[in-house]
Design an enzyme around this catalytic site. Structure first.
Site, PDB file in Angstrom:
ATOM      1  N   ASP A  37      39.935  41.628  48.031  1.00  0.00           N
ATOM      2  CA  ASP A  37      41.127  42.327  47.912  1.00  0.00           C
ATOM      3  C   ASP A  37      41.917  42.216  49.064  1.00  0.00           C
ATOM      4  O   ASP A  37      41.405  42.212  50.278  1.00  0.00           O
ATOM      5  CB  ASP A  37      40.670  43.953  47.701  1.00  0.00           C
ATOM      6  CG  ASP A  37      41.804  44.986  47.618  1.00  0.00           C
ATOM      7  OD1 ASP A  37      42.769  44.442  47.767  1.00  0.00           O
ATOM      8  OD2 ASP A  37      41.353  46.299  47.675  1.00  0.00           O
ATOM      9  N   SER A  93      44.322  52.953  45.571  1.00  0.00           N
ATOM     10  CA  SER A  93      45.598  52.136  46.195  1.00  0.00           C
ATOM     11  C   SER A  93      46.558  52.912  46.580  1.00  0.00           C
ATOM     12  O   SER A  93      46.576  53.745  47.550  1.00  0.00           O
ATOM     13  CB  SER A  93      45.818  50.923  44.932  1.00  0.00           C
ATOM     14  OG  SER A  93      46.567  50.036  45.515  1.00  0.00           O
ATOM     15  N   HIS A 140      40.748  44.187  43.833  1.00  0.00           N
ATOM     16  CA  HIS A 140      41.655  45.189  43.864  1.00  0.00           C
ATOM     17  C   HIS A 140      41.705  45.336  42.355  1.00  0.00           C
ATOM     18  O   HIS A 140      42.124  44.803  41.538  1.00  0.00           O
ATOM     19  CB  HIS A 140      42.818  44.777  44.487  1.00  0.00           C
ATOM     20  CG  HIS A 140      43.762  46.007  44.733  1.00  0.00           C
ATOM     21  ND1 HIS A 140      43.602  46.830  45.765  1.00  0.00           N
ATOM     22  CD2 HIS A 140      44.599  46.759  44.100  1.00  0.00           C
ATOM     23  CE1 HIS A 140      44.301  47.833  45.939  1.00  0.00           C
ATOM     24  NE2 HIS A 140      44.898  47.831  44.654  1.00  0.00           N
TER      25      HIS A 140
END
Length: 310
Positions: free
Chosen positions: A245, A151, A275
């Site tokens: 996501d 991320s 995610h």
């Protein structure tokens, strides 16, 4: 493909707990709330050592007793540049070191809004250069250093690759944030109800860019906007993306762009996942598969190769 059934059960459990949305909390409270859900360590490496990379706290994960000199993966944790620390991703770093057979150095970069952009990036650049300079002391091979993260950590890893780093042989990018303009279709499709929300991403970015430097269209924030000649010099990459996501489309687009520019790129998509799934091997079979994939890819990239003939 529908949402993975294990992910659906996990989201239902989170709803039942009734935790407030991250973007409704001040950063310190959000960190405390997220820390309560830290994943257990399922696989332990040989040992860990906490060190100081010229002012940046780092933790070294050694895979085994030092019979051979391993390579090194620098890992930058996720958390939107606001949340997370070494402890939050301790499980991932233990597992990567143990499975890949190479050392991992987890970096505790400065968090926003207390230290807004470019503080986190500067810390990651510094830690990367420090690791290369001190490879002998760390007991790793300076010629076999990789970089990665999940991320926001993957975002930092990409930009470190574009910041005149020491030689890097591989990058592991797990659902990377590559375009902070938040304009892709996956924000519309997955912006609510799948753990990471569009409003939370705006909250993260607002804190990260709360200083006097940086903007969403800055390539140091949105590496998708870097010039072709910058991206084409990247090391080979593994890019992992998730179907449910908000960051899905930019991760896919980044993998495609690297490949189009001649960078050896392996993109693996988990269409039914959310995610954050990579950090949840205690809950999700797909997380265990993705972790095994990342570890094997790292092992292959950092494998000791015979020197060329004289």
């Amino acid at each position: 493909m529908p949402l993975n059934s294990e992910a659906r059960s996990l989201l239902d459990l989170m709803d039942a707990v009734g935790a407030p949305p991250l973007d409704s909390l001040p950063p310190v409270a959000a960190r405390d709330a997220r820390a309560e859900f830290a994943a257990p360590i399922l696989e332990r490496c040989h040992e860990t050592v906490d060190l100081d990379a010229d002012g940046v706290p780092v933790r070294l994960y050694r895979p085994a007793p030092a019979d051979e000199v391993p390579g090194l993966l620098l890992w930058f944790h996720g958390g939107g540049w606001v949340l997370g620390d070494i402890a939050s991703h301790d499980n991932i770093c233990h597992a990567l070191a143990r499975r890949a057979g190479h050392a991992v150095l987890s970096v505790a970069y400065g968090l926003a809004p207390e230290r807004p952009f470019p503080a986190a990036l500067d810390d990651c650049i510094q830690a990367t250069r420090w690791a290369h300079e001190h490879a002998g002391e760390l007991g790793v091979d300076a010629d076999r250093i990789a970089i990665g993260g999940d991320s926001a950590g993957a975002n930092l890893a990409t930009v470190v690759c574009h910041s005149d780093p020491p030689p890097l042989v591989f990058q592991v990018l797990v659902y990377p944030l590559t375009d902070a303009r938040m304009t892709t279709a996956s924000y519309d499709e997955n912006g609510e109800g799948y753990f990471l929300t569009a409003s939370s991403m705006r909250w993260f970015l607002d804190h990260y860019l709360s200083g006097d430097d940086g903007a969403a269209d800055d390539p140091r924030v949105s590496p998708m906007l870097a010039a072709d000649d910058v991206l084409s010099s990247d090391p080979p990459a593994l890019v992992i993306t998730a179907g449910f996501d908000p960051l899905r489309d930019e991760g896919i687009a980044y993998a495609n762009r690297l490949a189009d520019l001649g960078v050896a790129t392996h993109h693996v998509h988990f269409p039914g996942q959310i995610h954050g799934f990579f950090s949840m091997p205690h809950h999700l079979g797909d997380a265990r598969a993705a972790l095994a994939l990342a570890a094997q890819s790292l092992a292959d990239a950092l494998a000791q190769r015979d020197p060329p003939p004289a």
